[in-house]
Design an enzyme around this catalytic site. Structure first.
Site, PDB file in Angstrom:
ATOM      1  N   LYS A  47       0.801  -1.236   0.000  1.00 51.77           N
ATOM      2  CA  LYS A  47       0.000   0.000   0.000  1.00 51.77           C
ATOM      3  C   LYS A  47       0.834   1.287   0.000  1.00 51.77           C
ATOM      4  O   LYS A  47       0.398   2.296  -0.533  1.00 51.77           O
ATOM      5  CB  LYS A  47      -0.945   0.013   1.206  1.00 51.77           C
ATOM      6  CG  LYS A  47      -1.992  -1.095   1.150  1.00 51.77           C
ATOM      7  CD  LYS A  47      -2.938  -0.971   2.330  1.00 51.77           C
ATOM      8  CE  LYS A  47      -3.855  -2.168   2.423  1.00 51.77           C
ATOM      9  NZ  LYS A  47      -4.809  -2.038   3.537  1.00 51.77           N
ATOM     10  N   TYR A 222     -11.253  -9.774  12.110  1.00 52.09           N
ATOM     11  CA  TYR A 222     -12.543 -10.397  11.790  1.00 52.09           C
ATOM     12  C   TYR A 222     -12.460 -11.919  11.768  1.00 52.09           C
ATOM     13  O   TYR A 222     -13.467 -12.597  11.596  1.00 52.09           O
ATOM     14  CB  TYR A 222     -13.087  -9.871  10.447  1.00 52.09           C
ATOM     15  CG  TYR A 222     -12.126 -10.011   9.298  1.00 52.09           C
ATOM     16  CD1 TYR A 222     -11.310  -8.951   8.928  1.00 52.09           C
ATOM     17  CD2 TYR A 222     -12.017 -11.211   8.604  1.00 52.09           C
ATOM     18  CE1 TYR A 222     -10.397  -9.078   7.896  1.00 52.09           C
ATOM     19  CE2 TYR A 222     -11.111 -11.342   7.554  1.00 52.09           C
ATOM     20  CZ  TYR A 222     -10.306 -10.264   7.213  1.00 52.09           C
ATOM     21  OH  TYR A 222      -9.404 -10.410   6.186  1.00 52.09           O
TER      22      TYR A 222
END
Ligand code: ATR
Length: 285
Positions: A47, A222
Site C-alpha cells: 500500500k 474479523y
C-alpha cells in the site's frame, strides 16, 4: 465479495487474486494496465510503495499516504480522464492512467457508524496499536472530529510519533499517550494484531482499563469472528463489532470507484460472511 458484487451489477467482469512480490509490483501494475484491467486492489505490503508507482493520487490516497485501490482511466474525446469501465472500445495503452485511491480510512468511520451506531465526532476514544492500521485509524478518527484520543502501543516511540502527527494535522483533537486515568470512553478500538492467534494475550491491560469503562468495543480483527477481547467486552456489557465491516466497506467503495454505481452492500456482505465464516457469524451485541 467483489465477484458477488460484480454479478449483482450484471457485469461480465472477474475479480482475481494474485500474489505479487514487492520488487515486482511495478511490472505487475504495468501488466494490468497493458491488459486493460479496470482496476486493482492492493494489500499488505504494497500500500505504501504503490503511492510512488501510480500516475496520480486521488485526495484520499494523498491524505492517508497509502493506496489500496487503483482505477485505470483513459481520456475521452474531450480530453477528460474517465474510468475504463465507461469506454466501449479499448483505448491505446499509452493513454491509460493509473489513479490511486484509499478506501480503507473511510471504511473505519462507516463501520463504526453502521455496525456500532457510533458517530465519533466529539467522542472519547482509546486506540490500541500504532502500526499501519492504527495510524490510519487514528488520523481518520481525528479528521472526523474525535474530541479525546488515547493512544496505547507496545512500542511507545511509534505512539509518540503518531501523537505528534495528529497534534500537527488535527489540533482540535486532544491526544494523550496511555490509558485514561478515570472516566468512561465511548469507544475502545483494537488495531493491533493481538487476537489473531488463539494464544495471544488481550491487547488491553484490564488492570489499567476495565472494559465496563467503554461503551463500545471495535476489533479490527474479523477472523476469529469473536476475539477474546470481543468476548470479554460482550460479557462486560459493551456494544461490540468485529472488523468484517471495515473489510466490506473498503471493498464496496472500491467497486463503486471502478463502476461509478452504488455497491450492492448486502450481497457483498453475505458473500464475505459465507466465504470467511462458512455461515453467518454470531450476531454482535
Ligand atoms: P498493521 O498494518 O496490521 O497495523 P503492523 O504495522 O505490523 O500491522 O502493526 C501491528 C500492531 O500490533 C502494532 O501496533 C504492534 O505493536 P508495535 O508497534 O509495538 O510492534 C502491535 N502488536 C503486534 N504484536 C504485538 C504483541 N505481541 N504485543 C503488543 N502489541 C503487538
Amino acid at each position: 465479495m467483489q465477484n458477488a458484487g460484480i454479478a449483482a451489477l450484471g457485469l461480465n467482469w472477474r475479480y482475481l487474486a494474485f500474489d505479487v512480490r514487492p520488487e515486482e509490483l511495478r511490472p505487475a501494475i504495468e501488466g494490468a494496465r497493458a491488459m486493460r484491467f479496470i482496476g486493482l486492489n492492493l494489500t499488505v505490503p504494497h500500500k505504501l510503495l504503490a503511492c510512488e508507482l501510480v500516475d496520480e493520487l486521488d485526495e484520499s490516497a494523498r491524505t492517508w499516504g497509502a493506496v489500496n485501490t487503483i482505477r485505470f482511466e483513459a481520456r475521452d474525446d474531450s480530453g477528460q480522464w474517465r474510468p475504463l469501465a465507461e469506454f466501449e472500445e479499448l483505448p491505446e495503452t499509452d493513454r491509460i492512467l493509473a489513479r490511486g485511491f484509499n478506501t480503507d480510512a473511510d471504511a473505519i468511520v462507516r463501520a463504526l457508524r453502521e455496525d456500532l451506531g457510533l458517530d465519533v465526532r466529539g467522542r472519547r476514544v482509546v486506540l490500541l496499536g500504532a502500526g499501519g492500521a492504527g495510524r490510519t485509524a487514528a488520523l481518520r478518527l481525528a479528521a472526523e472530529g474525535v474530541a479525546d484520543l488515547w493512544l496505547v502501543n507496545r512500542t511507545a516511540a511509534k505512539a509518540e510519533a503518531l501523537a505528534a502527527e495528529i497534534r500537527q494535522r488535527h489540533p482540535d483533537t486532544q491526544v494523550r499517550l496511555g490509558y485514561p486515568g478515570q472516566g468512561s470512553v465511548d469507544l475502545l478500538l483494537n488495531a493491533t494484531s493481538l487476537g489473531l492467534r488463539p494464544d495471544d494475550p488481550l491487547p488491553v491491560d484490564l488492570n489499567r482499563f476495565p472494559l465496563p469503562s467503554a461503551t463500545a468495543v471495535y476489533d479490527m480483527i474479523y477472523q476469529p469472528a469473536e476475539t477474546p477481547l470481543l468476548a470479554a467486552a460482550k460479557a462486560a456489557g459493551c456494544r461490540t463489532a468485529n472488523g468484517l465491516g471495515m473489510l466490506l466497506y473498503q471493498g464496496v467503495r472500491a467497486l463503486e470507484l471502478w463502476t461509478g454505481r452504488p455497491g450492492p452492500v448486502e450481497t457483498m456482505r453475505a458473500a464475505l460472511e459465507a466465504h470467511i465464516y462458512g455461515q453467518r457469524p454470531p450476531a454482535s451485541a
